[in-house]
Motif scaffolding. Structure first.
Motif, PDB file in Angstrom:
ATOM      1  N   ARG A 174       0.836  -1.201   0.000  1.00 22.36           N
ATOM      2  CA  ARG A 174       0.000   0.000   0.000  1.00 22.36           C
ATOM      3  C   ARG A 174       0.874   1.257   0.000  1.00 22.36           C
ATOM      4  O   ARG A 174       1.859   1.344   0.721  1.00 22.36           O
ATOM      5  CB  ARG A 174      -0.922   0.013   1.223  1.00 22.36           C
ATOM      6  CG  ARG A 174      -1.759   1.287   1.364  1.00 22.36           C
ATOM      7  CD  ARG A 174      -2.754   1.184   2.496  1.00 22.36           C
ATOM      8  NE  ARG A 174      -3.783   0.189   2.212  1.00 22.36           N
ATOM      9  CZ  ARG A 174      -4.863   0.417   1.465  1.00 22.36           C
ATOM     10  NH1 ARG A 174      -5.053   1.637   0.934  1.00 22.36           N
ATOM     11  NH2 ARG A 174      -5.746  -0.531   1.244  1.00 22.36           N
ATOM     12  N   GLN A 209      -8.532  -0.269 -10.613  1.00 25.14           N
ATOM     13  CA  GLN A 209      -9.252   0.150  -9.407  1.00 25.14           C
ATOM     14  C   GLN A 209      -8.627  -0.474  -8.166  1.00 25.14           C
ATOM     15  O   GLN A 209      -8.546   0.168  -7.111  1.00 25.14           O
ATOM     16  CB  GLN A 209     -10.724  -0.246  -9.508  1.00 25.14           C
ATOM     17  CG  GLN A 209     -11.572   0.288  -8.362  1.00 25.14           C
ATOM     18  CD  GLN A 209     -11.561   1.805  -8.290  1.00 25.14           C
ATOM     19  OE1 GLN A 209     -11.915   2.475  -9.256  1.00 25.14           O
ATOM     20  NE2 GLN A 209     -11.140   2.364  -7.148  1.00 25.14           N
ATOM     21  N   SER A 210      -8.132  -1.717  -8.299  1.00 25.52           N
ATOM     22  CA  SER A 210      -7.477  -2.351  -7.156  1.00 25.52           C
ATOM     23  C   SER A 210      -6.178  -1.631  -6.803  1.00 25.52           C
ATOM     24  O   SER A 210      -5.826  -1.535  -5.617  1.00 25.52           O
ATOM     25  CB  SER A 210      -7.206  -3.830  -7.449  1.00 25.52           C
ATOM     26  OG  SER A 210      -6.173  -4.018  -8.412  1.00 25.52           O
ATOM     27  N   ASP A 213      -7.226   1.607  -5.024  1.00 23.61           N
ATOM     28  CA  ASP A 213      -7.640   1.287  -3.650  1.00 23.61           C
ATOM     29  C   ASP A 213      -6.441   0.997  -2.756  1.00 23.61           C
ATOM     30  O   ASP A 213      -6.547   1.097  -1.522  1.00 23.61           O
ATOM     31  CB  ASP A 213      -8.582   0.086  -3.653  1.00 23.61           C
ATOM     32  CG  ASP A 213      -9.917   0.388  -4.305  1.00 23.61           C
ATOM     33  OD1 ASP A 213     -10.245   1.577  -4.472  1.00 23.61           O
ATOM     34  OD2 ASP A 213     -10.627  -0.573  -4.675  1.00 23.61           O
ATOM     35  N   ASN A 214      -5.319   0.624  -3.368  1.00 22.20           N
ATOM     36  CA  ASN A 214      -4.122   0.296  -2.596  1.00 22.20           C
ATOM     37  C   ASN A 214      -3.140   1.473  -2.518  1.00 22.20           C
ATOM     38  O   ASN A 214      -1.975   1.291  -2.172  1.00 22.20           O
ATOM     39  CB  ASN A 214      -3.425  -0.928  -3.206  1.00 22.20           C
ATOM     40  CG  ASN A 214      -2.583  -1.684  -2.190  1.00 22.20           C
ATOM     41  OD1 ASN A 214      -2.970  -1.835  -1.038  1.00 22.20           O
ATOM     42  ND2 ASN A 214      -1.417  -2.158  -2.615  1.00 22.20           N
TER      43      ASN A 214
END
Length: 354
Positions: A174, A209-210, A213-214
């Protein structure tokens, strides 16, 4: 700033060889061709070579072509996308005789527009035959757009670095990745195409999108990503979109590299040369392309434009040790790229930037 910056800083122009204004060539009519033996005629044939900003002819190139009776005038026109746009807009009054530096993300657009005369070099190595696009462009160099890893940072943190596209969306990473915008950056476009090749048109936006989100960060230029946000520069992100050859320029005192490329994330770029429709240089234009495939020119490519040769010639030691081409790069058909590129970029912009 390491030497790699010379290859991708689109705002920096290396010295011109025979600079001239962007005017249509051929006003004086056809020129005579060099002799078949390579001896220079009394009056050299002037060949205008058009390229992107990141290429310059060396003195050795100029001298080698002069021995064949060719005087090269060199015109630079922005990055690869700008180069193609200008060639298409001026196809009825060409800006030169030969073009070098169009890559596989834009090449089909120029081919489909009828910008080039049919010509494929008979000197093209067998290993480069698979990179041909029709009968009008000759592959000259190749390279990979890949996620790069600051191995020294990961070692200090005691964290295992990612090796796959999927892992970049894991919680362990992240806020660690920075990439460039495909609408403003050549490597950004390459990475977008890599994700489309890996996940398909039905899955690539969900993958992006992943990443968002990270904690993904998107910037406009390679320079911003590498020198401002990457931990090898001034930043806090140890994962950066760059090139497969970048680790050859992040060497420690003992000759080891402090970075590496994630070879499973790489998109293969190929750069081409072609002869422009309506040019007046005749055989001399073909001889310029033959020079681009000569062992001398091909050996100099890694240190000149930081790309890999298509010919089987020795590489500089840092390339051999730290900058291998990806064994199984992600590719897309150039015609498919041309048909969908603008729509893909717009869809990405809507999904990622909002």
């Amino acid at each position: 700033m390491h030497a790699w910056n010379r290859r991708r800083t689109l705002a920096v122009t290396l010295g011109l060889t025979g600079a001239l204004a962007l005017t249509a060539c051929g006003a004086d009519g056809p020129a005579s061709s060099p002799t078949a033996t390579g001896s220079a005629p009394a009056d050299p044939v002037v060949v205008t070579l058009v390229s992107h900003d990141s290429f310059s002819l060396s003195e050795a190139d100029t001298a080698a072509l002069a021995e064949q009776g060719i005087e090269v005038e060199h015109v630079k026109i922005g990055d690869g996308g700008t180069l193609v746009n200008q060639l298409v807009l001026t196809k009825d009054a060409p800006l030169g005789d030969v073009v070098y530096g169009i890559d596989n993300t834009f090449a089909s657009r120029a081919v489909d527009a009828g910008v080039f005369e049919p010509y494929t070099s008979p000197s093209l190595p067998e290993g480069a035959q698979g990179a041909l696009i029709g009968d009008a462009l000759t592959p000259v160099d190749q390279g990979d757009v890949c996620i790069n890893v600051d191995d020294a940072w990961f070692a200090e943190q005691g964290l295992e670095a990612p090796t796959t596209l999927d892992q970049l969306a894991d919680e362990d990473y992240r806020d660690l990745l920075v990439v460039t915008n495909p609408a403003t950056s050549t490597p950004g476009l390459g990475f977008l195409l890599a994700t489309i090749g890996a996940y398909g048109e039905d899955g690539y936006l969900a993958y992006w999108q992943s990443l968002v989100d990270n904690g993904l960060k998107v910037v406009d230029s390679w320079e911003d990503a590498y020198y401002t946000d990457f931990t090898q520069g001034e930043g806090t992100r140890p994962l950066v979109l760059s090139y497969g050859s970048s680790p050859a320029y992040t060497l420690a005192d003992d000759g080891s590299s402090t970075t590496s490329a994630m070879l499973g994330t790489c998109f293969r770029q190929v750069e081409y040369a072609g002869i422009l429709q309506g040019q007046d240089a005749g055989e001399a234009a073909q001889l310029v392309i033959e020079h681009l495939l000569s062992d001398e020119f091909q050996r100099a490519l890694p240190e000149n434009v930081y790309m890999y040769p298509v010919a089987d010639v020795p590489l500089p030691e840092p390339f051999e040790q730290h900058a291998a081409l990806a064994p199984d790069p992600i590719t897309l058909d150039p015609a498919t790229i041309t048909a969908n590129r603008d729509d893909w970029i717009q869809a990405w912009s809507d999904a990622v930037l909002g």
